[in-house]
Design a protein around this motif. Structure first.
Motif, PDB file in Angstrom:
ATOM      1  N   GLN A 120      -3.393  33.528  -8.362  1.00 41.51           N
ATOM      2  CA  GLN A 120      -3.605  32.105  -8.341  1.00 41.51           C
ATOM      3  C   GLN A 120      -2.026  31.531  -7.670  1.00 41.51           C
ATOM      4  O   GLN A 120      -1.843  30.624  -7.142  1.00 41.51           O
ATOM      5  CB  GLN A 120      -3.326  31.487  -9.684  1.00 41.51           C
ATOM      6  CG  GLN A 120      -3.453  30.080  -9.891  1.00 41.51           C
ATOM      7  CD  GLN A 120      -4.528  29.497  -9.224  1.00 41.51           C
ATOM      8  OE1 GLN A 120      -5.566  29.866  -9.337  1.00 41.51           O
ATOM      9  NE2 GLN A 120      -4.339  28.192  -8.717  1.00 41.51           N
ATOM     10  N   GLU A 145      -1.018  28.523  -5.272  1.00 41.46           N
ATOM     11  CA  GLU A 145       0.086  27.432  -5.794  1.00 41.46           C
ATOM     12  C   GLU A 145       0.998  27.437  -4.513  1.00 41.46           C
ATOM     13  O   GLU A 145       1.696  26.179  -4.639  1.00 41.46           O
ATOM     14  CB  GLU A 145       0.452  27.943  -7.080  1.00 41.46           C
ATOM     15  CG  GLU A 145      -0.452  27.882  -8.361  1.00 41.46           C
ATOM     16  CD  GLU A 145      -0.886  26.403  -8.751  1.00 41.46           C
ATOM     17  OE1 GLU A 145      -0.191  25.433  -8.272  1.00 41.46           O
ATOM     18  OE2 GLU A 145      -2.061  26.332  -9.006  1.00 41.46           O
ATOM     19  N   TYR A 173      -0.327  24.925  -2.360  1.00 44.01           N
ATOM     20  CA  TYR A 173      -0.525  23.653  -2.943  1.00 44.01           C
ATOM     21  C   TYR A 173       0.784  22.791  -3.031  1.00 44.01           C
ATOM     22  O   TYR A 173       1.061  21.847  -2.739  1.00 44.01           O
ATOM     23  CB  TYR A 173      -1.326  23.721  -4.426  1.00 44.01           C
ATOM     24  CG  TYR A 173      -2.581  24.197  -4.400  1.00 44.01           C
ATOM     25  CD1 TYR A 173      -3.447  24.192  -3.301  1.00 44.01           C
ATOM     26  CD2 TYR A 173      -2.994  24.774  -5.367  1.00 44.01           C
ATOM     27  CE1 TYR A 173      -4.652  24.341  -3.241  1.00 44.01           C
ATOM     28  CE2 TYR A 173      -4.317  25.205  -5.405  1.00 44.01           C
ATOM     29  CZ  TYR A 173      -5.097  24.963  -4.316  1.00 44.01           C
ATOM     30  OH  TYR A 173      -6.476  25.647  -4.435  1.00 44.01           O
ATOM     31  N   TRP A 226      -5.414  14.907  -0.657  1.00 48.15           N
ATOM     32  CA  TRP A 226      -6.275  15.935  -1.028  1.00 48.15           C
ATOM     33  C   TRP A 226      -7.860  15.744  -0.898  1.00 48.15           C
ATOM     34  O   TRP A 226      -8.521  16.149  -1.838  1.00 48.15           O
ATOM     35  CB  TRP A 226      -6.022  16.109  -2.691  1.00 48.15           C
ATOM     36  CG  TRP A 226      -4.405  16.420  -2.725  1.00 48.15           C
ATOM     37  CD1 TRP A 226      -3.488  15.560  -3.117  1.00 48.15           C
ATOM     38  CD2 TRP A 226      -3.819  17.635  -2.971  1.00 48.15           C
ATOM     39  NE1 TRP A 226      -2.380  16.096  -3.182  1.00 48.15           N
ATOM     40  CE2 TRP A 226      -2.559  17.512  -3.172  1.00 48.15           C
ATOM     41  CE3 TRP A 226      -4.221  19.139  -2.950  1.00 48.15           C
ATOM     42  CZ2 TRP A 226      -1.750  18.604  -3.381  1.00 48.15           C
ATOM     43  CZ3 TRP A 226      -3.369  19.985  -3.067  1.00 48.15           C
ATOM     44  CH2 TRP A 226      -1.887  19.887  -3.165  1.00 48.15           C
ATOM     45  N   SER A 244     -11.202  23.150  -5.837  1.00 49.91           N
ATOM     46  CA  SER A 244     -11.111  22.813  -7.248  1.00 49.91           C
ATOM     47  C   SER A 244      -9.747  21.745  -6.969  1.00 49.91           C
ATOM     48  O   SER A 244      -9.550  20.996  -7.995  1.00 49.91           O
ATOM     49  CB  SER A 244     -10.423  24.050  -8.334  1.00 49.91           C
ATOM     50  OG  SER A 244      -9.278  24.739  -7.417  1.00 49.91           O
ATOM     51  N   ARG A 245      -9.093  21.556  -5.894  1.00 51.64           N
ATOM     52  CA  ARG A 245      -8.381  20.807  -5.579  1.00 51.64           C
ATOM     53  C   ARG A 245      -8.520  19.882  -4.557  1.00 51.64           C
ATOM     54  O   ARG A 245      -7.876  18.585  -4.685  1.00 51.64           O
ATOM     55  CB  ARG A 245      -6.867  21.427  -5.068  1.00 51.64           C
ATOM     56  CG  ARG A 245      -6.416  22.380  -6.344  1.00 51.64           C
ATOM     57  CD  ARG A 245      -5.887  21.744  -7.242  1.00 51.64           C
ATOM     58  NE  ARG A 245      -4.556  20.730  -7.077  1.00 51.64           N
ATOM     59  CZ  ARG A 245      -3.420  21.110  -7.212  1.00 51.64           C
ATOM     60  NH1 ARG A 245      -3.032  22.443  -7.691  1.00 51.64           N
ATOM     61  NH2 ARG A 245      -2.461  20.575  -7.002  1.00 51.64           N
TER      62      ARG A 245
END
Length: 313
Positions: free
Chosen positions: A40, A44, A47, A58, A77-78
Motif C-alpha cells: 500500500q 500512497e 497519491y 482524481w 479505489s481512488r
C-alpha cells in the motif's frame, strides 16, 4: 524482465483462472504468485505526490503496460475511472477478467485498450494520472514519455516505476549462489530490445530524460538500495545518466518491499523473468543455493525506483 503476448488458454490457481502466453510460456498465475506484491505504501507515495498540487483532480487514471491489471485494480479505489492498456494480444481481455473477479467495481469504471505506450488513441489532456509500472524498459522511452505528457492535463502526475530482483540478506553463502543465478541469466539477455532494456534497468531508470519545458517537480525515490544504484545492476551494461540537478532524490530503507522467502519462491520468481532460463540449465547453482539455505527461509529486500513528475501548464 517482463512478459509476452498471451493466448486464450488459461489455468486455474487458487480458484481463479489467469491466461498465459503460448508463445513464450509466460504464465500470469506464476507472475501473480511469485512476483513481489505492490504494498500500500507504493500507492500512497503516488497519491501523496499527486495530492500536493493545487486543483488536483482524481477523475481519470491511465495504467500503461498494465499486463493483467494488478495496478489498475488498485487505482480504481481512488479515481473515478481507469484506462487499462497494454500492447500485447489478449492482455486487455485478461485484465478485464482479473479486475472484475478481484474487485467489486463495475465494468463501466474501466476502459480496456490494446495499444502501445508510444501511441495512444486517447485525446490530449484528459488524464490526471499516468502510471507505467515494470514496463518502461520495453518501450522507446523518449517517445513514450512524450506521449504520456500529451495525455496528461496541466498539473497531472506521471509515475514510472521499476523493481529489480529481490536481494538476499544475512547469508553470505546464499548471496553468492543467488548472484550466480542472475549472472547466468544476464548472459541470456541478448538482442537489441533486451540489450536496451538491460541498460535502462541497470541504471535504475536514470537514463530516462524529462525535458524541463514539459515536466516539473520531478522526484526520484530509491527504495531498499542502501544508498547506491549497484542493487539494480545485473551486469556492467549501462547507459548515460540524464538526471538533472533540479531533480529531487529520496532514499528510503527498510520499506515494505521486504519478505522472508524459501528456495521454491526464489525459483518461482526467477522463472517469471524474460528471456527464460530453465532450472535445469543451472541446476548446480540452484543446488548450491538450496544447501546454503539449509531448508530455511531467508530475508530479502527488493530494490525499487519510483519516478514522479508533474506535467507543466
Amino acid at each position: 524482465m517482463a512478459s509476452a503476448p498471451i493466448s486464450k488458454r488459461s489455468i486455474d490457481i487458487a480458484g481463479k483462472k489467469f491466461a498465459f502466453s503460448a508463445r513464450q510460456g509466460v504464465d500470469w498465475s506464476n507472475y501473480l504468485a511469485y512476483r513481489p506484491a505492490y504494498p500500500q505504501s507504493f500507492f500512497e507515495r503516488i497519491y501523496n505526490y499527486h495530492a500536493q498540487k493545487a486543483g488536483t483532480a482524481w477523475s481519470v487514471a491511465h495504467d500503461i503496460g498494465a499486463g493483467c491489471g494488478v495496478v489498475s485494480s488498485v487505482l480504481a479505489s481512488r479515481f473515478d475511472s481507469v484506462i487499462v492498456s497494454d500492447p500485447n494480444d489478449g492482455y486487455a481481455e485478461l485484465a478485464r477478467e482479473f479486475i472484475l473477479e478481484k474487485t467489486s467495481f463495475p465494468e463501466s469504471k474501466f476502459k480496456f485498450l490494446q495499444e502501445t505506450a508510444e501511441e495512444s488513441s486517447l485525446e490530449s489532456g484528459i488524464v490526471d494520472l499516468v502510471t507505467a509500472c515494470e514496463c518502461i524498459h520495453w518501450t522507446t522511452p523518449e517517445i513514450a514519455i512524450r506521449e504520456f505528457g500529451r495525455q496528461l492535463g496541466a498539473g497531472g502526475t506521471l509515475a514510472i516505476t521499476y523493481y529489480t530482483r529481490p536481494l538476499i540478506e544475512a547469508n553470505e553463502r546464499a548471496v553468492r549462489a543467488y548472484k550466480a543465478v542472475w549472472d547466468a541469466f544476464s548472459k541470456k539477455v541478448q538482442g537489441e530490445i533486451c540489450e536496451r532494456a538491460c541498460k535502462i534497468n541497470n541504471t535504475a531508470l536514470e537514463s530516462l530524460e524529462f525535458p524541463e519545458k514539459d515536466w516539473e517537480a520531478l522526484k526520484r525515490i530509491y527504495i531498499n538500495t542502501q544508498g547506491t544504484l549497484d542493487s539494480f545492476m545485473l551486469d556492467d551494461r549501462t547507459v548515460e545518466s540524464r538526471v538533472k540537478e533540479s531533480e529531487e532524490k529520496v532514499w528510503v530503507e527498510d520499506d515494505d518491499w521486504c519478505d522472508m522467502c524459501g528456495i521454491e519462491w526464489l525459483k518461482g520468481y526467477a522463472a517469471t523473468w524474460e528471456p527464460p532460463i530453465q532450472e535445469s540449465e543451472i541446476q548446480d547453482i540452484w543446488d548450491e543455493l538450496e544447501r546454503a539455505l539449509e531448508g530455511k527461509q531467508v530475508k530479502t529486500r527488493t530494490p525499487v525506483v519510483m519516478i514522479l513528475a508533474t506535467k507543466r501548464a
